[in-house]
Design an enzyme around this catalytic site. Structure first.
Site, short mmCIF file in Angstrom:
data_model
loop_
_atom_site.label_atom_id
_atom_site.label_comp_id
_atom_site.label_asym_id
_atom_site.label_seq_id
_atom_site.Cartn_x
_atom_site.Cartn_y
_atom_site.Cartn_z
N LYS A 115 0.96 -0.97 0.03
CA LYS A 115 0.15 0.10 -0.08
C LYS A 115 1.10 1.23 -0.20
O LYS A 115 1.59 1.53 1.05
CB LYS A 115 -0.81 -0.19 1.33
CG LYS A 115 -1.88 1.07 1.23
CD LYS A 115 -3.14 0.95 2.28
CE LYS A 115 -4.04 1.99 2.14
NZ LYS A 115 -3.30 3.23 2.24
N GLU A 170 -1.03 5.54 -7.31
CA GLU A 170 -0.66 6.36 -6.32
C GLU A 170 0.91 7.13 -6.84
O GLU A 170 1.74 6.36 -7.37
CB GLU A 170 -0.51 5.51 -5.14
CG GLU A 170 -0.25 6.14 -3.70
CD GLU A 170 -1.70 6.29 -3.08
OE1 GLU A 170 -2.61 5.74 -3.66
OE2 GLU A 170 -1.62 6.86 -2.04
N LYS A 287 -6.85 -7.69 -2.13
CA LYS A 287 -8.05 -7.93 -3.02
C LYS A 287 -8.35 -9.15 -3.61
O LYS A 287 -7.76 -9.95 -3.96
CB LYS A 287 -7.55 -6.94 -4.46
CG LYS A 287 -7.40 -5.49 -4.27
CD LYS A 287 -6.70 -4.85 -5.27
CE LYS A 287 -6.30 -3.19 -4.90
NZ LYS A 287 -5.51 -2.68 -6.08
N1 LIG Z 1 -2.15 3.12 -1.90
C1 LIG Z 1 -2.33 1.91 -2.68
O1 LIG Z 1 -1.22 1.16 -2.83
C2 LIG Z 1 -3.54 1.33 -3.32
C3 LIG Z 1 -3.54 0.00 -3.88
N2 LIG Z 1 -2.38 -0.46 -4.16
N3 LIG Z 1 -4.58 -0.22 -4.33
C4 LIG Z 1 -5.80 0.46 -4.32
O2 LIG Z 1 -7.10 -0.05 -4.71
C5 LIG Z 1 -8.13 0.75 -5.13
C6 LIG Z 1 -8.84 0.08 -5.83
C7 LIG Z 1 -10.35 -0.48 -5.20
C8 LIG Z 1 -10.35 0.29 -3.92
C9 LIG Z 1 -8.95 1.08 -3.73
N4 LIG Z 1 -5.99 1.47 -3.48
C10 LIG Z 1 -4.85 2.02 -2.93
O3 LIG Z 1 -4.63 3.16 -2.51
C11 LIG Z 1 -5.95 3.74 -2.09
C12 LIG Z 1 -6.50 4.99 -2.84
C13 LIG Z 1 -7.42 5.72 -2.11
C14 LIG Z 1 -7.45 5.32 -0.74
C15 LIG Z 1 -6.20 4.08 -0.70
O4 LIG Z 1 -4.95 4.86 -0.37
#
Ligand SMILES: NC(=O)c1c(N)nc(OC2CCCC2)nc1O[C@@H]1CCC[C@@H]1O
Length: 327
Positions: A115, A170, A287
């Site tokens: 993340k 990101e 996921k």
């Molecule tokens: N920050 C990350 O690396 C990351 C990631 N690897 N994958 C997702 O999948 C999304 C798509 C489905 C719901 C969230 N989100 C991420 O960050 C989210 C963006 C907004 C809030 C989280 O930080």
């Protein structure tokens, strides 16, 4: 050269410079010495100077725009950019797994991703050309920061295929760039950024693209906006491989996990390896892999039921701010 020969030469130079740029910035494996790259860039700049009608938006010379913006336009996302539910310990992860299996059955497969602790953004490509970049904002409406995102070298101005697609990821500032930026600000008596996420957000909010260009930002893309099945993809892991093939940058540490035990293993492994990364992460995103399973699970008001974020505790470092106050 006549006009037709010039157009052909410009196309050749675009292709060469995009390929060299991709090898250098995305693969970290330069194909030619910098002097060769610079010489082709100079040739293209000279042709564009004499033939402004041959300056195209996806030209490698168009990364850093000239004019300073008055402000940022609002952008409404075609599909909302969701947030993630949180898991704080192994039990939370196993509860997530039980809830998922109650809906999709025992054959569920997961994808684990680091993340990235940065700023969520969206990139839109039309027929292969980068045309719009925006912040997540409140999930429905973000800000148009195309000019600043164009300065990020790991964002291709042109994809390998001429497809139209929206991708999300990101934007982040590597730890080394963050420390160097704060050292420079300290020298100039400017206030320091508290962490790389704030530094990345602050850099992408600059109205002058030259400032964003100087901040050495990068990006990892992690999902396709809208319906990924229109590209013939059946799972999230396939969609990340597809983004790689298009010349977009995804994080290579991802892992497909057949069981929640493998997920727990991955989380433990990266909790220990986290300090060695060249960028900051604040957890692991888990996921459900198959899109049919994601559709069966659906969404709550603000986040998918098919994903969760395991949060690491804040890294135990004495921040430079405290150092300075004590010194
Ligand atoms: N920050 C990350 O690396 C990351 C990631 N690897 N994958 C997702 O999948 C999304 C798509 C489905 C719901 C969230 N989100 C991420 O960050 C989210 C963006 C907004 C809030 C989280 O930080």
């Amino acid at each position: 050269m006549d006009k037709v020969e010039l157009e052909k030469r410009v196309e050749e130079l675009h292709k060469l410079l995009h390929e060299y740029g991709y090898a250098y910035y995305v693969l970290d494996q330069p194909m030619v010495p910098d002097a060769v790259y610079d010489q082709y860039l100079k040739e293209l700049l000279a042709i564009e100077a004499d033939n402004p009608d041959l300056i195209f938006p996806d030209s490698p010379t168009q990364r850093v725009g000239g004019n300073i913006l008055e402000g940022f336009e609002k952008v409404t996302h075609k599909t909302p950019m969701l947030s993630l539910s949180n898991a704080f310990n192994e039990e939370d992860l196993r509860d997530f797994d039980r809830r998922v299996k109650a809906v999709v059955g025992e054959s569920v497969r997961y994808v684990c991703e680091l993340k990235i602790d940065g700023l969520a953004i969206s990139l839109t490509y039309e027929n292969g050309t980068f045309v719009l970049g925006s912040t997540r904002g409140d999930g429905t409406t973000g800000e148009n920061i195309t000019a600043n995102l164009r300065t990020i070298r790991t964002i291709p101005l042109r994809l390998k295929n001429d497809i139209s697609i929206e991708v999300r990821g990101e934007a982040y500032m590597p730890k080394k760039s963050f420390n160097k930026l704060n050292e420079e600000r300290e020298q100039k008596g400017e206030d320091l950024f508290a962490n790389p996420r704030n530094a990345a957000a602050g850099s992408l909010r600059q109205l002058d693209p030259k400032i964003a260009a100087s901040r050495n930002l990068s990006i990892f893309l992690y999902s396709i906006g809208g319906d990924p099945e229109q590209y013939g993809l059946d799972s999230h892991s396939e969609s990340l491989d597809y983004l790689d093939e298009m010349g977009l940058t995804t994080n290579k540490e991802r892992r497909v996990c057949q069981t929640i035990d493998e997920v727990v293993e991955y989380v433990k492994e990266w909790h220990d390896k986290r300090p060695n990364l060249s960028y900051e992460i604040d957890g692991i995103v888990v996921k459900v892999d198959r899109f049919i399973h994601q559709q069966e699970l659906g969404f709550t008001a603000k986040s998918p039921r098919w994903a969760t974020a395991y949060k690491f505790p804040a890294e135990e470092v004495v921040t430079r701010l405290i150092d300075i106050e004590l010194s």
